[in-house]
Design an enzyme around this catalytic site. Structure first.
Site, PDB file in Angstrom:
ATOM      1  N   ASP A  32       0.754  -1.052   0.074  1.00 16.28           N
ATOM      2  CA  ASP A  32       0.235  -0.341   0.171  1.00 16.28           C
ATOM      3  C   ASP A  32       1.224   1.242   0.349  1.00 16.28           C
ATOM      4  OD1 ASP A  32      -3.188   1.026   0.813  1.00 16.28           O
ATOM      5  OD2 ASP A  32      -1.456   2.537   1.768  1.00 16.28           O
ATOM      6  N   SER A  99     -12.444   2.680  -0.090  1.00 25.94           N
ATOM      7  CA  SER A  99     -12.279   3.925  -0.614  1.00 25.94           C
ATOM      8  C   SER A  99     -12.219   3.972  -1.868  1.00 25.94           C
ATOM      9  CB  SER A  99     -11.061   4.536  -0.108  1.00 25.94           C
ATOM     10  OG  SER A  99     -10.208   3.629  -0.362  1.00 25.94           O
ATOM     11  N   TYR A 100     -11.921   2.888  -2.451  1.00 22.35           N
ATOM     12  CA  TYR A 100     -12.410   2.632  -4.330  1.00 22.35           C
ATOM     13  C   TYR A 100     -12.958   1.679  -4.830  1.00 22.35           C
ATOM     14  CZ  TYR A 100      -7.719   0.391  -3.683  1.00 22.35           C
ATOM     15  OH  TYR A 100      -7.033  -0.272  -3.602  1.00 22.35           O
ATOM     16  N   HIS A 104     -10.658  -5.174  -3.653  1.00 20.46           N
ATOM     17  CA  HIS A 104      -9.465  -5.472  -2.834  1.00 20.46           C
ATOM     18  C   HIS A 104      -9.602  -5.466  -1.432  1.00 20.46           C
ATOM     19  CE1 HIS A 104     -10.778  -1.418  -2.272  1.00 20.46           C
ATOM     20  NE2 HIS A 104      -9.577  -1.229  -1.396  1.00 20.46           N
TER      21      HIS A 104
END
Length: 163
Positions: A32, A99-100, A104
């Site tokens: 990350d 967050s997107y 993931h």
């Protein structure tokens, strides 16, 4: 676009820790951006799935169990091999809301107080797998509580809708 650039090896290809290239059940594991990779106390990696049709936890069904099991098993093995951190020392989870919107999975050191690890946002991958084994459409039916910051657009939308 950042996610797609990684998946297509247009960016950060040198940062990939592990890849399962299967187009249906594969993923890449990358550090990350919040982690400087200098110490293991704040280890933070993200598994990005190759599939583009799974946006969030809400899209998951029992059909996705092979993918989720691959991420869990291969991700733990890759972290142990590369960084010497056993799976028992990892927190492996998904965010809701993410967050997107490209599925993931987060891999963090167990002792690291990473942003978004609170119970209102983080869903342990082992629990997600168990829930889908019990009910294929669990995440389409289940009410999911999540916290919003005062400055988030989604909160404003809820307020405008009188909710």
């Amino acid at each position: 676009q950042w996610v797609y650039n990684i998946l297509e090896k247009k960016a950060e290809a040198d940062r990939i820790i592990h890849e399962n290239s299967d187009p249906v059940n594969g993923f890449v594991l990358v550090p990350d951006l919040k982690w400087n990779q200098n110490q293991l106390d704040d280890l933070y990696l993200v598994a990005l799935v190759h599939r583009r049709d799974i946006k969030s936890l809400r899209d998951l069904t029992a059909e996705h169990l092979p993918l989720l099991r691959n991420i869990f098993q291969e991700g733990k093995e890759a972290v142990a091999k590369r960084f010497g951190v056993p799976g028992s020392r990892l927190r492996i989870y998904l965010h809701y809301q993410p967050s997107y919107y490209h599925l993931h999975v987060h891999f963090t050191a167990l002792g690291y107080e990473a942003p978004g690890i609170s119970v209102e946002r983080a869903h342990l991958l082992t629990h997600v797998i168990d829930n889908l084994e019990m009910d294929s459409s669990y995440y389409q039916k289940r009410a999911l509580t999540f916290a919003l910051r005062a400055d988030e657009l989604l909160l404003k939308k809820f307020q405008e809708a009188g909710r």
